[in-house]
Design a protein around this motif. Structure first.
Motif, PDB file in Angstrom:
ATOM      1  N   ALA A  26       0.857  -1.185   0.000  1.00 52.65           N
ATOM      2  CA  ALA A  26       0.000   0.000   0.000  1.00 52.65           C
ATOM      3  C   ALA A  26       0.891   1.232   0.000  1.00 52.65           C
ATOM      4  N   LEU A  27       0.366   2.307  -0.549  1.00 57.94           N
ATOM      5  CA  LEU A  27       1.089   3.574  -0.547  1.00 57.94           C
ATOM      6  C   LEU A  27       1.328   3.990   0.887  1.00 57.94           C
ATOM      7  N   ARG A  28       2.565   4.389   1.210  1.00 53.70           N
ATOM      8  CA  ARG A  28       2.921   4.686   2.587  1.00 53.70           C
ATOM      9  C   ARG A  28       3.605   6.030   2.664  1.00 53.70           C
ATOM     10  N   ALA A 103      11.818  -9.502   8.156  1.00 51.77           N
ATOM     11  CA  ALA A 103      11.114  -9.077   6.949  1.00 51.77           C
ATOM     12  C   ALA A 103      12.119  -8.587   5.916  1.00 51.77           C
ATOM     13  N   ILE A 104      13.051  -7.773   6.381  1.00 45.45           N
ATOM     14  CA  ILE A 104      14.089  -7.262   5.476  1.00 45.45           C
ATOM     15  C   ILE A 104      14.921  -8.397   4.917  1.00 45.45           C
ATOM     16  N   GLU A 105      15.228  -9.374   5.741  1.00 45.79           N
ATOM     17  CA  GLU A 105      16.038 -10.524   5.298  1.00 45.79           C
ATOM     18  C   GLU A 105      15.353 -11.262   4.146  1.00 45.79           C
ATOM     19  N   TRP A 106      14.034 -11.511   4.289  1.00 48.20           N
ATOM     20  CA  TRP A 106      13.317 -12.228   3.237  1.00 48.20           C
ATOM     21  C   TRP A 106      13.107 -11.360   2.008  1.00 48.20           C
ATOM     22  N   TRP A 107      12.817 -10.093   2.210  1.00 50.90           N
ATOM     23  CA  TRP A 107      12.667  -9.208   1.054  1.00 50.90           C
ATOM     24  C   TRP A 107      13.975  -9.071   0.285  1.00 50.90           C
ATOM     25  N   LEU A 122      12.298  -2.726   0.057  1.00 47.30           N
ATOM     26  CA  LEU A 122      13.646  -2.468   0.575  1.00 47.30           C
ATOM     27  C   LEU A 122      14.011  -1.005   0.397  1.00 47.30           C
ATOM     28  N   GLY A 123      13.663  -0.459  -0.763  1.00 49.12           N
ATOM     29  CA  GLY A 123      13.950   0.949  -0.990  1.00 49.12           C
ATOM     30  C   GLY A 123      13.306   1.828   0.067  1.00 49.12           C
ATOM     31  N   LEU A 124      12.029   1.559   0.379  1.00 47.90           N
ATOM     32  CA  LEU A 124      11.337   2.346   1.399  1.00 47.90           C
ATOM     33  C   LEU A 124      11.910   2.095   2.783  1.00 47.90           C
ATOM     34  N   ALA A 125      12.329   0.853   3.055  1.00 40.80           N
ATOM     35  CA  ALA A 125      12.919   0.541   4.356  1.00 40.80           C
ATOM     36  C   ALA A 125      14.214   1.324   4.565  1.00 40.80           C
ATOM     37  N   TYR A 126      15.068   1.347   3.552  1.00 41.55           N
ATOM     38  CA  TYR A 126      16.318   2.101   3.673  1.00 41.55           C
ATOM     39  C   TYR A 126      16.060   3.606   3.699  1.00 41.55           C
ATOM     40  N   LEU A 127      15.014   4.034   3.048  1.00 44.31           N
ATOM     41  CA  LEU A 127      14.662   5.450   3.058  1.00 44.31           C
ATOM     42  C   LEU A 127      14.253   5.901   4.458  1.00 44.31           C
ATOM     43  N   GLY A 133      19.548   0.297   8.895  1.00 45.79           N
ATOM     44  CA  GLY A 133      20.033   1.653   9.064  1.00 45.79           C
ATOM     45  C   GLY A 133      19.606   2.521   7.887  1.00 45.79           C
ATOM     46  N   GLN A 134      19.213   3.745   8.176  1.00 40.17           N
ATOM     47  CA  GLN A 134      18.797   4.644   7.099  1.00 40.17           C
ATOM     48  C   GLN A 134      19.955   4.881   6.139  1.00 40.17           C
ATOM     49  N   ASP A 135      19.688   4.692   4.858  1.00 35.19           N
ATOM     50  CA  ASP A 135      20.732   4.796   3.849  1.00 35.19           C
ATOM     51  C   ASP A 135      20.076   5.223   2.536  1.00 35.19           C
ATOM     52  N   TYR A 136      20.131   6.511   2.237  1.00 36.82           N
ATOM     53  CA  TYR A 136      19.453   7.033   1.049  1.00 36.82           C
ATOM     54  C   TYR A 136      20.028   6.455  -0.238  1.00 36.82           C
TER      55      TYR A 136
END
Length: 297
Positions: A26-28, A103-107, A122-127, A133-136
């Motif tokens: 979903a859009l987040r 979740a990140i591991e499986w994605w 993953l892109g949104l998670a790092y964002l 860890g946050q990593d743009y």
């Protein structure tokens, strides 16, 4: 991260056409505001498909543990849909203890196997720095992969990254390029954004006709602010032929959806129109239905 469950139809397994069912995103809202699925790699073996389907049926009836038990062996063998879905289950805590790191591991596994939905997540998670860890720069890397696969929300998110200079050098023209891709596929937020770009000359040459075109496209899909702007353009004749009835219809739709500025503009217009025109505009607003957006994620 909040995810929704739905069906995705008509994706291809390796050389075999079959309906794909899975979990999609979903859009987040993130720090970029209103950013935020995809390619799939499967064995194409009937038994594997049956096991995945059994997991899906269990998931639909709320038996998350059975779904996990069906999908986990497939995920271990590299089935990307199962990997992605297990990631969602860990993210939402459905049938499993909520664990964003897992979740990140499986994605990550699914993403490396080419799954665009997982790449987007993953892109949104790092964002946002959620589960990692946050990593743009890493966020941009994953969003580029998903966007390159045609994932609409990734294209839009990547464009916004270029707008803000998050993980990349700020580049309004590059932002416009990616957002235009999402707009062309029917994403209302991207269409609205393109309307503003052409109106203000952000990354593109100013063009009031193009601005009106994109505002109208977004309005037709139910974007509330775009409906307000479309109403104002019909009222002023900016990029479109003047039409007070059409103006009132769009202002009415926007006002009904809660746009206060549109409600004020509508009130002002109503006071100047004859009763017959007001009734016609109200009737058009009552009958109006939004166009369906693209199913490209």
């Amino acid at each position: 991260m909040r995810r929704t469950v739905m069906q995705i139809h008509n994706h291809s397994f390796r050389g075999v056409q079959a309906p794909r069912r899975g979990l999609t995103i979903a859009l987040r809202t993130l720090c970029l505001a209103a950013l935020t699925a995809g390619a799939v790699s499967g064995a194409g073996v009937p038994n594997a498909r049956a096991d995945f389907q059994a997991g899906w049926v269990a998931y639909e009836r709320g038996d998350f543990l059975t779904a996990y038990n069906e999908w986990q062996p497939l995920a271990e063998k590299g089935e990307t849909r199962a990997q992605f879905n297990i990631g969602v289950m860990y993210d939402e805590g459905k049938g499993l203890t909520q664990d964003r790191s897992k979740a990140i591991e499986w994605w990550t596994k699914a993403a490396k196997n080419g799954d665009a939905q997982a790449q987007h997540n993953l892109g949104l998670a790092y964002l946002a720095g959620t589960g990692v860890g946050q990593d743009y720069a890493e966020a941009v890397s994953w969003l580029k992969r998903a966007a390159g696969s045609g994932l609409i929300r990734s294209q839009y998110a990547l464009g916004r990254m270029y707008d803000y200079g998050f993980g990349v050098e700020k580049n309004e023209a590059e932002a416009a390029k990616w957002i235009r891709m999402a707009a062309d596929q029917g994403f209302d937020k991207a269409q609205y954004n393109m309307g503003k770009r052409y109106r203000d000359g952000i990354g593109v040459t100013k063009d009031k006709d193009a601005a009106t075109k994109w505002f109208m496209a977004a309005a037709e899909r139910g974007h509330v602010r775009a409906q307000h702007y479309t109403g104002l353009r019909y009222l002023s004749g900016d990029g479109v032929k003047k039409d007070a009835i059409a103006a009132l219809m769009w202002l009415t739709l926007s006002a009904r959806a809660g746009d206060r500025a549109a409600a004020k503009d509508r009130e002002n217009l109503v006071s100047r129109l004859p009763r017959a025109d007001r009734q016609q505009a109200e009737s058009l607003a009552d009958k109006w239905r939004p166009k369906q957006a693209s199913a490209g994620g």
